[in-house]
Design a protein around this motif. Structure first.
Motif, PDB file in Angstrom:
ATOM      1  N   ARG A 102       1.029  -1.365   0.129  1.00  0.00           N
ATOM      2  CA  ARG A 102      -0.250  -0.130  -0.009  1.00  0.00           C
ATOM      3  C   ARG A 102       0.890   1.119   0.421  1.00  0.00           C
ATOM      4  O   ARG A 102       0.447   1.761  -0.563  1.00  0.00           O
ATOM      5  N   ALA A 106       1.049   3.941  -2.737  1.00  0.00           N
ATOM      6  CA  ALA A 106       0.757   4.674  -2.628  1.00  0.00           C
ATOM      7  C   ALA A 106       1.202   6.509  -2.459  1.00  0.00           C
ATOM      8  O   ALA A 106       1.409   6.898  -3.209  1.00  0.00           O
ATOM      9  N   LEU A 126      -5.045   4.960  -7.580  1.00  0.00           N
ATOM     10  CA  LEU A 126      -4.632   4.767  -6.393  1.00  0.00           C
ATOM     11  C   LEU A 126      -5.826   4.644  -5.671  1.00  0.00           C
ATOM     12  O   LEU A 126      -6.207   3.654  -4.869  1.00  0.00           O
ATOM     13  N   ASN A 130      -6.476   0.538  -3.481  1.00  0.00           N
ATOM     14  CA  ASN A 130      -6.575   0.710  -1.838  1.00  0.00           C
ATOM     15  C   ASN A 130      -8.147  -0.076  -1.745  1.00  0.00           C
ATOM     16  O   ASN A 130      -8.402  -0.997  -0.526  1.00  0.00           O
ATOM     17  N   ASP A 134      -8.002  -3.041   1.058  1.00  0.00           N
ATOM     18  CA  ASP A 134      -8.575  -3.074   1.746  1.00  0.00           C
ATOM     19  C   ASP A 134      -9.257  -4.747   1.386  1.00  0.00           C
ATOM     20  O   ASP A 134      -9.308  -4.864   2.787  1.00  0.00           O
TER      21      ASP A 134
END
Length: 147
Positions: A102, A106, A126, A130, A134
């Motif tokens: 992550r 990022a 992004l 993400n 998750d």
């Protein structure tokens, strides 16, 4: 320890004419003092060094070359979607690896690090990465509350 100016002062005050070809320093002509002309500005260290070097027959040291200009930072390249998803599959099950992935994604996909033309695409990538991470974190740790 003496500084450069002190060394130049000592060399300029050398008393032997053979040491200095330019001879002794002469005061300004009397007429300039009587007319009230401002006194000449003191010579800079560079001028003094050049005069002393000429007097002793030494070449002036060349100033150091300026460093080459720093390369312009390139905009970060967006990671390939398939490669990022393959990394996600390899990191599946490990919270530490998912967290590292992550952070890396990022950093690579942040819109502020991209050219303006690719910022929107980076933002979408992004958000997608993400969401995928998750879901992987939720599968890796079932005790976490789901959103």
């Amino acid at each position: 320890m003496t500084d450069f100016g002190t060394i130049l002062d000592c060399l300029e005050k050398a008393s032997h004419r053979t040491e200095r070809e330019s001879g002794p320093l002469r005061p300004p002509p009397v007429g300039t003092i009587l007319r009230g002309a401002p006194p000449p500005a003191p010579p800079s260290d560079e001028d003094r060094a050049a005069r002393v070097c000429r007097a002793y027959g030494v070449d002036l040291p060349k100033p150091p070359e300026p460093p080459p200009p720093a390369p312009q930072p390139k905009a970060a390249q967006l990671p390939e979607r398939e490669e990022a998803l393959a990394e996600l599959m390899r990191a599946e099950g490990s919270l530490a690896k998912l967290g590292a992935l992550r952070r890396r994604l990022a950093w690579a996909c942040h819109p502020d690090r991209q050219e303006k033309s690719r910022a929107r695409q980076a933002e979408r990538l992004l958000a997608e990465f993400n969401a995928q991470i998750d879901q992987a974190v939720a599968r890796a740790n079932p005790r976490l509350p789901r959103r």
